[in-house]
Every structure is written in structure tokens, then in C-alpha cells.
Design an enzyme around this catalytic site. Sequence first.
Site, PDB file in Angstrom:
ATOM      1  N   SER A 128       0.259  -0.854   0.222  1.00  0.00           N
ATOM      2  CA  SER A 128      -0.076   0.095   0.133  1.00  0.00           C
ATOM      3  C   SER A 128       0.912   1.148   0.002  1.00  0.00           C
ATOM      4  CB  SER A 128      -0.808   0.324   1.144  1.00  0.00           C
ATOM      5  OG  SER A 128      -1.905   1.011   0.942  1.00  0.00           O
ATOM      6  N   ASP A 165      -9.561  -5.245  -3.686  1.00  0.00           N
ATOM      7  CA  ASP A 165      -9.734  -4.654  -2.873  1.00  0.00           C
ATOM      8  C   ASP A 165     -10.510  -3.991  -2.012  1.00  0.00           C
ATOM      9  OD1 ASP A 165      -7.513  -2.356  -1.920  1.00  0.00           O
ATOM     10  OD2 ASP A 165      -6.067  -3.186  -2.205  1.00  0.00           O
ATOM     11  N   HIS A 187      -7.657  -6.314   0.347  1.00  0.00           N
ATOM     12  CA  HIS A 187      -6.081  -5.064   0.558  1.00  0.00           C
ATOM     13  C   HIS A 187      -5.308  -5.751   1.776  1.00  0.00           C
ATOM     14  CE1 HIS A 187      -3.951  -1.187  -0.292  1.00  0.00           C
ATOM     15  NE2 HIS A 187      -4.172  -1.447   1.158  1.00  0.00           N
TER      16      HIS A 187
END
Lengths: 276, 276
Positions: free
Chosen positions: B146, B222, B254
Site C-alpha cells: 500500500s 481490494d 487489501h
Amino acid sequence: MQTISENACFGGTQGVYTHASKVCACDMTFGLFLPQEAADGPVPLLWYLSGLTCTHENAMTKAGAQAWAAEQGIALVFPDTSPRGEVVADDEAYDLGQGAGFYVNATEAPWAAHFQMWDYVTEELTRVLDHSFALDMERQAITGHSMGGHGALTMAMSLPGRFRSVSAFAPISNPTASDWGRKQLSAYLGTNEETWAAHDATLLMREKGFDGPILIDTGTNDQFIDLLKPEALAEATAARRQQATLRMQPGYDHSYFFVSTFMEEHVAFHADALYA
Amino acid sequence: MQTISENACFGGTQGVYTHASKVCACDMTFGLFLPQEAADGPVPLLWYLSGLTCTHENAMTKAGAQAWAAEQGIALVFPDTSPRGEVVADDEAYDLGQGAGFYVNATEAPWAAHFQMWDYVTEELTRVLDHSFALDMERQAITGHSMGGHGALTMAMSLPGRFRSVSAFAPISNPTASDWGRKQLSAYLGTNEETWAAHDATLLMREKGFDGPILIDTGTNDQFIDLLKPEALAEATAARRQQATLRMQPGYDHSYFFVSTFMEEHVAFHADALYA
């Protein structure tokens, strides 16, 4: 039953579910990993019982078990370690009350109203899992860490035929002779020590043993090793000529770094028994 | 440098260390996994940069990376994601301030005094690691999740020759065009968007590319995918004819359940480059 979360994980699904528990008289939460194969039919089930202070979540996120369970096509269930909630009795100490159910049915106030973890795991949650998921309940195995290793060993020996194999990471092995045990067993079960014997892996090994393979790992640098008393269970296991592998792992401590290191071998050990 | 903890882990050691950081003007904590091979001499190093809200600890306990790093004989470093402490500026939002350093050198008040994460990672912590541990700094690779994927990609492209390979899990791929980026880059770097370009993987891909292999995984489920903008980086990568494997992983989200699922392949990918 309510779905709290479901995440794709190693080709399968890591779920978290809450349900109203009758035996614990509160809502209970558990984690369940289902491998990809569960989409095609029932899969074997490996129980993972956690240790003091843990919820359903610790091992689910830190033990690294899903990688190996996925490889073997085995489901993993992560029960909570006690009843929970504002109405549930608790204690300021980390090792009594919420997070410290010790896998017994409490008979003493104020614990008896909710702390029924033996029946919760071996009966109620077992039924919930059987009814709601693609699990082959004829093929169950059980493992656990510390207090959860104690739970795994005592359940496996007390319920012949239920579990094909049992393993443990740094289990509390002789709680009737340890401060990790005497305190909790007297609180939950009262001061009559005869009622404690059913919850001591060393005493059960002397009395009953286990009709299947056992694998136990303990770290030589375990900071709680004097409370765990692996030597008592080792003596009883050898004296009984019980099929077992007991390993002292040099340098390892009590943490999830230890648990995750040997998880692959524990899951493979159970897979051998579950697919035999 | 102070040792916070060291745990035996997959035959090696998972350590946590704190040191006084000059560039961040505060104490900084990092995790370092050293495989068994480090006892015999310097080993290659894989950086893992974490995402928003994380400390040095999240990936160290939840990403399952040590198993594969041990198998490959590679060290792993887990830096924190920002400066920390009471004297360090913060924001009520989870995505600005502490836990959200975005791997840039802040130039704006109140952030500039401590938020120097680019220099911290690429210079100061690099020196600390080189001086204190058995690491072969000629063999480094970098990955992240991320915001950490953003950091890994921007550092790899901006420092040619430093990293032999770069990978990312669900990276923030085009922050100058996303709410995960515009907010932080304007806060840390000011409103002149020209200064932002050095911290956007898509713009860097158009401008520079990377002299080595790239691996990026993103889950199709996600929950933040609209903020990540994998399509922008995919377009730029293909337009540049950059050596790269970009994968959309069906059903994954995610979480660390996603990261841990593909960790084995990422570590193996870096091992191929580090041992080439």
C-alpha cells in the site's frame, strides 16, 4: 450466526463469525479458515486453541498456519479463549477470567455462569461448525499453544475417538502442580483437587494416554518453562510407552515466532493422521 | 542502538531495535530478521515498507515473510512508517502524520522538523544496518504494501543501482491523482505539484523506469483499489516496455491475508535477483 469478516487467503477463505452461545450465555466469536477444497465438499478440521490473553484473532493473524493448511487442504478453527462481554465476570490479572478460560467448565461463583469453555469447544462449537460449514467431522485433529496446548492435550485424551492426532506448542503440561493451573483450577473448580485431575495432561497421560500420535514442541529459552513443566509430561509419556514425539527446540521462547517456526511440521503431522 | 527484543525464529533471529535518528530528530524503531546464514557472514537484504497506520511491527508479525526469507537465506528489515513521539506533529486522521509518513522528506510546517522518511530509509537506516549487522549491502531488494508499495517503487526507480529488484503488494500507484496522495503530498511538500512528481510511481515509470525486474500484486476485491490506481501504473509500465509482472489476484482484498498469501512468491522473486 453472523459473519464478521471474510478474506480471501491462500486460495481459500479466512472468516470470522459470531454466534449466541447457550453454554457460555454470551456471544462468542471464532475464526475459521476454509481451504479451496471446501468448495467441493467436506474437508478435515484442525482445532487451534490459543493461550492466555488471546482472542480468536491472535493465532489467526500471527501463527502462519493458513499457508500450510491450504497446502494440505485442511480447515482451521480458532476459538476464543473465554466468554466475553460486560456481563461476564473478569479479574484484573491477565491469567484469570476473560482471556483465561483454561478450557474447563467452571462450577464456582462468579465464574460458573459463563465460563464453560470445555463444553463450548467440545460440544456447542463443534455442532455449529458441523452444521454450518463443509467440514468432515470424522476427521478432526487438535493443537494449541500454552494454555491452549493444555486444552488440546486434555481434550484429546478425554474424548477417545474424537481426534486422530494431537500436538501442542509449549503446553501447560502439569497445571495441578504449577502456578499456571492451581490458581485457575481452584477459582473455576473449587478447592477439591480431585476435580482438577481431569484437566491435567500429565495426570491424564498416566491414567489414559492417547490412541494416536502426539507431537509437542517447547523452546529451551521459553521464559515460562518452569510454569509449563514439560518434564512432568515427558516422564509420564515415556512411562506409558505412549506414541509421541517430544522436542525441546534450542533457543526458542514462548512467542508466536516460535509457534510459526514449527507450524509447518505440526500441520504436516496432523495431515498424515487425517489422511491416513 | 538499543535492543528491544530478540526472538529465535525459523532458525534465525527476529530482532527489534531502537536508535536515535538524526534525520527524524526522534527515536526510531525497526524490526530485523536475520536468517541463520548471517552467523557465517553477510546476507542479502530485503526491505519491507509498511502501509498507513502500521508500525515496524505489523508486517513482522502478520506477513509470514520470515518463513520464506529463512528458506532463501535473506534478511528482512521492517522500518517504521513515520517518526514517533509526543514532540512529533500528528493529525487526527489515520492517513496523515504519525503512521503515515509517505516516504518523503517534508518541507512544510509542522511536518518538516521530523518527517524525513525518505532520507531516513535510504540513508540513515541504511547506514545503521550496514554498520551493525551482517548484511551484504551490495545485494538489496525492496518491497512494500500500500503506502509502503508506493515507497518501494519510488525508491527503487529514484536510486538506480541500489536495489536489484522491486515488488509491491497493492501499492498506491499514482498518488498525485488520488486522495491517497494529494492530501499528504500537499501537507508534507506544499502545494507546488512539481515537487510531488518525484514521489509518484506512475510518473517515475514514465520518466525513468527501473533497471531490473518488477513484481506487483493487487487484489480484485481490494476495498481501496480506486485510491491505488493500478491501471495508471500498468499503462505506464507497458508503454515503457518495462520488465515487469503485474498481477490482479481474483477475490483478494487489501489485508495481510492477501499479503501473506503471495509473500512466498515475492521473496522467491527477490531471491532470484539477489543471487543472480
